[in-house]
Motif scaffolding. Sequence first.
Motif, PDB file in Angstrom:
ATOM      1  N   TRP A 121      28.197  29.636  41.441  1.00  0.00           N
ATOM      2  CA  TRP A 121      29.270  30.317  42.150  1.00  0.00           C
ATOM      3  C   TRP A 121      29.851  31.474  41.340  1.00  0.00           C
ATOM      4  CZ3 TRP A 121      30.315  30.808  46.994  1.00  0.00           C
ATOM      5  CH2 TRP A 121      29.799  29.864  47.871  1.00  0.00           C
ATOM      6  N   TYR A 165      35.976  31.908  49.122  1.00  0.00           N
ATOM      7  CA  TYR A 165      37.339  31.928  48.593  1.00  0.00           C
ATOM      8  C   TYR A 165      37.715  30.605  47.924  1.00  0.00           C
ATOM      9  CZ  TYR A 165      38.427  36.472  50.608  1.00  0.00           C
ATOM     10  OH  TYR A 165      38.449  37.804  50.901  1.00  0.00           O
ATOM     11  N   TYR A 166      37.205  29.502  48.462  1.00  0.00           N
ATOM     12  CA  TYR A 166      37.471  28.206  47.834  1.00  0.00           C
ATOM     13  C   TYR A 166      36.942  28.195  46.400  1.00  0.00           C
ATOM     14  CZ  TYR A 166      36.792  23.354  46.500  1.00  0.00           C
ATOM     15  OH  TYR A 166      36.789  22.166  45.809  1.00  0.00           O
ATOM     16  N   TRP A 167      35.696  28.623  46.201  1.00  0.00           N
ATOM     17  CA  TRP A 167      35.106  28.610  44.859  1.00  0.00           C
ATOM     18  C   TRP A 167      35.744  29.650  43.940  1.00  0.00           C
ATOM     19  CZ3 TRP A 167      32.793  24.946  42.438  1.00  0.00           C
ATOM     20  CH2 TRP A 167      32.208  23.928  43.180  1.00  0.00           C
ATOM     21  N   GLN A 168      36.115  30.772  44.497  1.00  0.00           N
ATOM     22  CA  GLN A 168      36.809  31.772  43.692  1.00  0.00           C
ATOM     23  C   GLN A 168      38.132  31.193  43.181  1.00  0.00           C
ATOM     24  OE1 GLN A 168      37.011  35.930  45.104  1.00  0.00           O
ATOM     25  NE2 GLN A 168      39.209  35.791  44.768  1.00  0.00           N
ATOM     26  N   HIS A 169      38.849  30.509  44.062  1.00  0.00           N
ATOM     27  CA  HIS A 169      40.117  29.874  43.671  1.00  0.00           C
ATOM     28  C   HIS A 169      39.884  28.795  42.608  1.00  0.00           C
ATOM     29  CE1 HIS A 169      44.143  28.216  44.060  1.00  0.00           C
ATOM     30  NE2 HIS A 169      43.604  27.032  44.225  1.00  0.00           N
ATOM     31  N   GLN A 170      38.857  27.969  42.805  1.00  0.00           N
ATOM     32  CA  GLN A 170      38.559  26.894  41.859  1.00  0.00           C
ATOM     33  C   GLN A 170      38.241  27.449  40.465  1.00  0.00           C
ATOM     34  OE1 GLN A 170      39.789  24.180  43.639  1.00  0.00           O
ATOM     35  NE2 GLN A 170      38.253  23.111  42.437  1.00  0.00           N
ATOM     36  N   ARG A 198      41.308  28.886  38.805  1.00  0.00           N
ATOM     37  CA  ARG A 198      42.176  27.822  38.326  1.00  0.00           C
ATOM     38  C   ARG A 198      41.643  27.234  37.025  1.00  0.00           C
ATOM     39  NH1 ARG A 198      42.740  22.820  41.946  1.00  0.00           N
ATOM     40  NH2 ARG A 198      43.588  24.329  43.404  1.00  0.00           N
ATOM     41  N   LYS A 221      35.224  31.263  53.838  1.00  0.00           N
ATOM     42  CA  LYS A 221      36.154  30.241  53.341  1.00  0.00           C
ATOM     43  C   LYS A 221      35.587  29.526  52.125  1.00  0.00           C
ATOM     44  CE  LYS A 221      38.777  29.275  57.501  1.00  0.00           C
ATOM     45  NZ  LYS A 221      39.268  28.256  58.431  1.00  0.00           N
ATOM     46  N   THR A 222      34.275  29.295  52.124  1.00  0.00           N
ATOM     47  CA  THR A 222      33.639  28.651  50.975  1.00  0.00           C
ATOM     48  C   THR A 222      33.707  29.575  49.760  1.00  0.00           C
ATOM     49  OG1 THR A 222      32.160  27.475  52.474  1.00  0.00           O
ATOM     50  CG2 THR A 222      31.523  27.552  50.158  1.00  0.00           C
TER      51      THR A 222
END
Length: 122
Positions: free
Chosen positions: A13, A42-47, A50, A39-40
Amino acid sequence: MDKITSDVRHQRWLDIIHACNASGLTRKVWCEQNGIKIKTFYYWQHQLRREVHDAQMAALPAEPEVTFAEVALPAPPKPVSYSAIDFWPATVIRIRILTIRVSNHAFREVLSLIRSVMKNAT
């Protein structure tokens, strides 16, 4: 999920996010062209953000403990009492109907206050 699988997935990712950013396309267009749900993405970018943030925070030194120290203040000056008879002003200032008599023993704060009053009075 074991550590190796997690590391491989994170690296995959990370490569996807770098490729998207380097493409010059919007994230939405790049994801559509590469068959990735936005959405996937952005989810991985956020993870990943973090995880980087948490790692940086863990690397920071701990905040020092706050301590207080008692500070001894000097004794206030002894008040000088003058009777009306003993008081001989060093300066007399008259502005219209205002008269100010100032002693040589006046504190700086008092002189500063007198100056500000005079500025507003004129």
